[in-house]
Design a protein around this motif. Structure first.
Motif, mmCIF file in Angstrom:
data_model
loop_
_atom_site.group_PDB
_atom_site.id
_atom_site.type_symbol
_atom_site.label_atom_id
_atom_site.label_comp_id
_atom_site.label_asym_id
_atom_site.label_seq_id
_atom_site.Cartn_x
_atom_site.Cartn_y
_atom_site.Cartn_z
ATOM 1 N N SER A 215 0.827 -1.196 0.000
ATOM 2 C CA SER A 215 0.000 0.000 0.000
ATOM 3 C C SER A 215 0.867 1.253 0.000
ATOM 4 O O SER A 215 0.686 2.160 -0.802
ATOM 5 N N ASN A 216 1.827 1.284 0.913
ATOM 6 C CA ASN A 216 2.695 2.447 1.011
ATOM 7 C C ASN A 216 3.531 2.623 -0.250
ATOM 8 O O ASN A 216 3.686 3.731 -0.762
ATOM 9 N N THR A 217 4.066 1.505 -0.778
ATOM 10 C CA THR A 217 4.900 1.581 -1.971
ATOM 11 C C THR A 217 4.118 2.074 -3.177
ATOM 12 O O THR A 217 4.554 2.960 -3.910
ATOM 13 N N LEU A 218 2.941 1.488 -3.383
ATOM 14 C CA LEU A 218 2.136 1.859 -4.541
ATOM 15 C C LEU A 218 1.657 3.299 -4.467
ATOM 16 O O LEU A 218 1.631 4.011 -5.469
ATOM 17 N N ILE A 219 1.271 3.729 -3.282
ATOM 18 C CA ILE A 219 0.794 5.109 -3.141
ATOM 19 C C ILE A 219 1.923 6.093 -3.430
ATOM 20 O O ILE A 219 1.738 7.087 -4.128
ATOM 21 N N GLU A 220 3.111 5.808 -2.912
ATOM 22 C CA GLU A 220 4.234 6.711 -3.139
ATOM 23 C C GLU A 220 4.593 6.769 -4.619
ATOM 24 O O GLU A 220 4.941 7.819 -5.146
ATOM 25 N N LYS A 221 4.544 5.606 -5.288
ATOM 26 C CA LYS A 221 4.983 5.551 -6.674
ATOM 27 C C LYS A 221 3.932 6.007 -7.670
ATOM 28 O O LYS A 221 4.254 6.572 -8.711
ATOM 29 N N LYS A 222 2.666 5.738 -7.388
ATOM 30 C CA LYS A 222 1.644 5.923 -8.411
ATOM 31 C C LYS A 222 0.801 7.166 -8.237
ATOM 32 O O LYS A 222 0.234 7.679 -9.197
ATOM 33 N N LEU A 223 0.670 7.672 -7.020
ATOM 34 C CA LEU A 223 -0.169 8.836 -6.814
ATOM 35 C C LEU A 223 0.584 10.112 -7.154
ATOM 36 O O LEU A 223 1.695 10.328 -6.688
ATOM 37 N N LYS A 224 -0.048 10.945 -7.969
ATOM 38 C CA LYS A 224 0.549 12.219 -8.338
ATOM 39 C C LYS A 224 0.278 13.240 -7.248
ATOM 40 O O LYS A 224 -0.494 13.016 -6.332
ATOM 41 N N LYS A 225 0.910 14.412 -7.355
ATOM 42 C CA LYS A 225 0.615 15.508 -6.446
ATOM 43 C C LYS A 225 -0.811 15.977 -6.688
ATOM 44 O O LYS A 225 -1.463 15.604 -7.655
ATOM 45 N N SER A 226 -1.305 16.838 -5.805
ATOM 46 C CA SER A 226 -2.711 17.223 -5.845
ATOM 47 C C SER A 226 -3.119 17.826 -7.183
ATOM 48 O O SER A 226 -4.278 17.797 -7.559
ATOM 49 N N SER A 227 -2.159 18.402 -7.912
ATOM 50 C CA SER A 227 -2.500 19.009 -9.199
ATOM 51 C C SER A 227 -2.525 17.991 -10.324
ATOM 52 O O SER A 227 -2.944 18.290 -11.439
ATOM 53 N N GLY A 228 -2.012 16.772 -10.059
ATOM 54 C CA GLY A 228 -1.947 15.762 -11.091
ATOM 55 C C GLY A 228 -3.193 14.912 -11.161
ATOM 56 O O GLY A 228 -4.147 15.095 -10.412
ATOM 57 N N VAL A 229 -3.174 13.949 -12.086
ATOM 58 C CA VAL A 229 -4.303 13.035 -12.260
ATOM 59 C C VAL A 229 -3.795 11.604 -12.166
ATOM 60 O O VAL A 229 -2.787 11.264 -12.791
ATOM 61 N N TYR A 230 -4.477 10.784 -11.405
ATOM 62 C CA TYR A 230 -4.108 9.381 -11.256
ATOM 63 C C TYR A 230 -4.516 8.631 -12.515
ATOM 64 O O TYR A 230 -5.682 8.649 -12.923
ATOM 65 N N GLN A 231 -3.565 7.959 -13.147
ATOM 66 C CA GLN A 231 -3.854 7.155 -14.321
ATOM 67 C C GLN A 231 -3.975 5.698 -13.897
ATOM 68 O O GLN A 231 -2.975 5.048 -13.589
ATOM 69 N N ALA A 232 -5.185 5.192 -13.861
ATOM 70 C CA ALA A 232 -5.439 3.831 -13.383
ATOM 71 C C ALA A 232 -4.926 2.803 -14.378
ATOM 72 O O ALA A 232 -5.087 2.963 -15.594
ATOM 73 N N GLY A 233 -4.307 1.756 -13.847
ATOM 74 C CA GLY A 233 -3.901 0.659 -14.706
ATOM 75 C C GLY A 233 -5.108 -0.043 -15.314
ATOM 76 O O GLY A 233 -5.071 -0.497 -16.450
ATOM 77 N N ASN A 234 -6.183 -0.122 -14.542
ATOM 78 C CA ASN A 234 -7.446 -0.683 -15.029
ATOM 79 C C ASN A 234 -8.354 0.484 -15.410
ATOM 80 O O ASN A 234 -8.841 1.215 -14.547
ATOM 81 N N SER A 235 -8.588 0.665 -16.689
ATOM 82 C CA SER A 235 -9.326 1.834 -17.169
ATOM 83 C C SER A 235 -10.751 1.911 -16.630
ATOM 84 O O SER A 235 -11.348 2.997 -16.606
ATOM 85 N N ILE A 236 -11.302 0.770 -16.204
ATOM 86 C CA ILE A 236 -12.665 0.777 -15.653
ATOM 87 C C ILE A 236 -12.749 1.718 -14.452
ATOM 88 O O ILE A 236 -13.768 2.375 -14.218
ATOM 89 N N LEU A 237 -11.639 1.819 -13.703
ATOM 90 C CA LEU A 237 -11.623 2.599 -12.464
ATOM 91 C C LEU A 237 -11.397 4.093 -12.674
ATOM 92 O O LEU A 237 -11.569 4.875 -11.733
ATOM 93 N N GLN A 238 -11.005 4.497 -13.880
ATOM 94 C CA GLN A 238 -10.604 5.890 -14.084
ATOM 95 C C GLN A 238 -11.678 6.907 -13.688
ATOM 96 O O GLN A 238 -11.351 7.935 -13.068
ATOM 97 N N PRO A 239 -12.967 6.699 -14.015
ATOM 98 C CA PRO A 239 -13.976 7.679 -13.597
ATOM 99 C C PRO A 239 -14.018 7.894 -12.086
ATOM 100 O O PRO A 239 -14.228 9.019 -11.621
ATOM 101 N N ALA A 240 -13.769 6.832 -11.314
ATOM 102 C CA ALA A 240 -13.775 6.959 -9.854
ATOM 103 C C ALA A 240 -12.597 7.802 -9.383
ATOM 104 O O ALA A 240 -12.746 8.695 -8.546
#
Length: 341
Positions: A215-240
């Protein structure tokens, strides 16, 4: 039909046998587990002598197989336990195992007689009159009389209990399997040239530790700063993710996010956990604390203001949540950060 999950691969069959034997003793029912094709994945627990002899007979066993197949189909169609009578008017139950709206197998239970035969229960397969069959039945009459007897009310309660218990156990086994696979994938991404992981401790405590670490590793690596946008590996989740990022002041609801992604809540929950390494109910507050840390570092907003900005019920709850993830208060975090600057 292709099943995404293989019961033999995701479950410890030896442990399942022990549990199945225990359930059989408690319920007085014979129990066997089959995959989505109807092929047994477990041994038969407490198979009654009458049914055991009938299933040895080539002519009669074909009717037993028809009962199993029809019962399983009816259970899948209704997505709940299906109670029926076999060709010998013995009561059986087909209990579907459904994960993410997909049928992956069933628990077949029964081989009991009903103490209140006036209750109308469908006999799903009938045999034409046959002198040879009657002769075989007469030879097994004592075994037939010794079949366990239950009331219909008891059968309903047992069916409901087995349905919820078996589906819960299988869902937990799949969650554990997914977590192990995610850990292997993480190791592969960290060190692509490393030898394949051959053995991983699968104890509950180790899985919990892995989940926290991932959890900690993935959040640090994958979450952008507040101005960024999270790009989901599974596109189904992107709207959420888009909604959560654009509405930081709100408390996102799992069911609403699932509806936004046009999937069921259970399926959303499973793919969300696989995507992020955390349950939805943990991920969202964890994410908010990440945003809170940015605000503490870069603004002069008070703790109360940051709490309001991120949609926490009150400052006290915000501080408690912050301490849960960071092991110190927001004020202490800000002071340490600025002392280091």
């Amino acid at each position: 039909m292709n099943a995404r999950y293989d019961l033999k691969q995701i479950m410890d069959i030896d442990k399942w046998h022990k549990l199945q034997d225990s359930m059989s003793l408690v319920t007085k029912m014979a129990i066997i587990t089959v995959d989505y094709k109807g092929i047994p994945v477990s041994k038969h627990s407490e198979c009654q002598a009458f049914c055991r002899e009938v299933r040895k007979d080539p002519a009669l066993s074909s009717y037993c197989q028809k009962c199993d197949a029809r019962g399983g189909l009816e259970a899948v169609r209704s997505n709940k336990p299906y109670i029926y009578q076999c060709h010998f008017q013995i009561l059986d139950i087909a209990i579907p195992i459904v994960v993410d709206d997909q049928y992956i197998g069933a628990v077949m239970a029964g081989q009991v007689k009903l103490s209140d035969p006036e209750v109308p229960i469908e006999q799903i397969v009938t045999r034409p009159p046959n002198a040879e069959t009657d002769k075989k039945f007469n030879a097994l009459r004592e075994q037939y009389r010794s079949l366990p007897v239950l009331s219909y009310g008891e059968v309903e309660k047992i069916a409901d209990m087995l349905f919820h218990l078996c589906n819960y156990i299988v869902e937990e086994a799949i969650r554990k399997s997914d977590m192990l696979q995610m850990y292997r994938d993480s190791l592969s991404r960290e060190n692509p040239t490393a030898a394949p992981v051959q053995a991983i401790d699968s104890s509950y405590e180790h899985i919990q530790a892995l989940q926290s670490e991932l959890s900690n590793t993935l959040i640090e690596k994958k979450l952008k700063k507040s101005s960024g946008v999270y790009q989901a590996g599974n596109s189904i989740l992107q709207p959420a993710f888009d909604y959560i990022y654009r509405h930081k002041h709100e408390n996102a609801d799992l069911k609403e996010m699932a509806a936004l992604c046009h999937v069921s809540p259970s399926y959303f929950s499973r793919i969300f956990t696989k995507e992020t390494g955390e349950n939805f109910s943990v991920f969202v507050p964890h994410l908010k604390i990440g945003w809170a840390k940015e605000l503490l570092e870069t603004t002069e907003l008070s703790v109360n203001q940051i709490s309001d900005e991120l949609g926490f019920a009150d400052a006290g709850y915000f501080i408690k949540t912050f301490k849960k993830f960071e092991s110190l208060t927001p004020a202490a975090y800000r002071k340490i950060y600025r002392d280091k600057a």
